[in-house]
Scaffold this active site. Structure first.
Site, PDB file in Angstrom:
ATOM      1  N   CYS A   1       0.827  -1.222   0.000  1.00 12.08           N
ATOM      2  CA  CYS A   1       0.000   0.000   0.000  1.00 12.08           C
ATOM      3  C   CYS A   1       0.858   1.267   0.000  1.00 12.08           C
ATOM      4  CB  CYS A   1      -0.944   0.035   1.198  1.00 12.08           C
ATOM      5  SG  CYS A   1      -2.394  -1.007   0.987  1.00 12.08           S
ATOM      6  N   ARG A   2       1.435   1.595   1.169  1.00 16.53           N
ATOM      7  CA  ARG A   2       2.055   2.920   1.298  1.00 16.53           C
ATOM      8  C   ARG A   2       3.380   3.059   0.575  1.00 16.53           C
ATOM      9  NH1 ARG A   2       2.112   2.755   7.570  1.00 16.53           N
ATOM     10  NH2 ARG A   2       2.467   0.587   6.951  1.00 16.53           N
TER      11      ARG A   2
HETATM   12  P1  4NP Z   1       1.356  -1.348   3.841  1.00 14.65           P
HETATM   13  O1  4NP Z   1      -0.089  -1.886   4.330  1.00 14.65           O
HETATM   14  O2  4NP Z   1       2.307  -1.586   4.992  1.00 14.65           O
HETATM   15  O3  4NP Z   1       1.138   0.089   3.560  1.00 14.65           O
HETATM   16  O4  4NP Z   1       1.695  -2.173   2.613  1.00 14.65           O
HETATM   17  C1  4NP Z   1      -0.325  -3.183   4.772  1.00 14.65           C
HETATM   18  C2  4NP Z   1      -0.712  -4.132   3.862  1.00 14.65           C
HETATM   19  C3  4NP Z   1      -1.009  -5.411   4.296  1.00 14.65           C
HETATM   20  C4  4NP Z   1      -0.926  -5.717   5.638  1.00 14.65           C
HETATM   21  C5  4NP Z   1      -0.522  -4.761   6.540  1.00 14.65           C
HETATM   22  C6  4NP Z   1      -0.204  -3.497   6.107  1.00 14.65           C
HETATM   23  N1  4NP Z   1      -1.261  -7.014   6.090  1.00 14.65           N
HETATM   24  O5  4NP Z   1      -1.374  -7.229   7.313  1.00 14.65           O
HETATM   25  O6  4NP Z   1      -1.456  -7.932   5.266  1.00 14.65           O
END
Ligand code: 4NP
Length: 143
Positions: free
Chosen positions: A12-13
């Site tokens: 995501c981020r």
């Molecule tokens: P990110 O968001 O750290 O911005 O990529 C997440 C995407 C998936 C998960 C946690 C955070 N997850 O628990 O699967």
């Protein structure tokens, strides 16, 4: 200049930060996650859809896990929240001095100390607004 964006899942981020910043810089960019859950996966669908409404295409990106070697391979490492920063710092090789910053350091006017995770908040546009502001500030600092 080689810049690495890091979040938890790398779906995501941090791929969004990479995808936004790479459009505006000559720097080499990459992103990684501190967790291995999503290794090999493209960015999260709803995140890609929100980004594509603004003209970004992140579909080529694939998740990978952050490693200690990234401290040697990059000139600047940028985390999305304090938990990311702590996880990154826990892998720092002895003697390494690569700067590790928060993305929000580059947009102090936004008054945020982290990029809220849209995987949980579902506010993909809010995350992109903040990431775009930070990317502009980063560009102003490093080109
Ligand atoms: P990110 O968001 O750290 O911005 O990529 C997440 C995407 C998936 C998960 C946690 C955070 N997850 O628990 O699967």
């Amino acid at each position: 200049m080689k810049v690495l964006f890091v979040c938890l899942g790398n779906i995501c981020r941090s791929p969004s930060a990479e995808g936004v910043f790479r459009e505006m810089t000559q720097a080499t960019t990459d992103s990684a996650g501190t967790a291995a859950w999503h290794v090999g996966k493209p960015p999260y669908g709803p995140m890609q859809e929100a980004a594509s409404r603004r003209g970004y295409d992140f579909s080529d990106l694939r998740a990978r896990q952050f490693t200690a070697n990234d401290f040697e391979a990059f000139d600047l490492i940028i985390g999305m929240d304090d938990s990311n920063i702590a996880d990154i710092e826990s892998l720092r090789p002895q003697g390494n001095t690569t700067p590790v910053k928060r993305l929000t350091d580059y947009a102090p006017e936004a008054g945020m100390d982290e990029v809220p995770d849209p995987y949980y908040t579902r506010d993909f546009d809010g995350a992109l607004d903040l990431i775009e502001a930070c990317a502009k500030g980063l560009k102003a600092k490093i080109g």
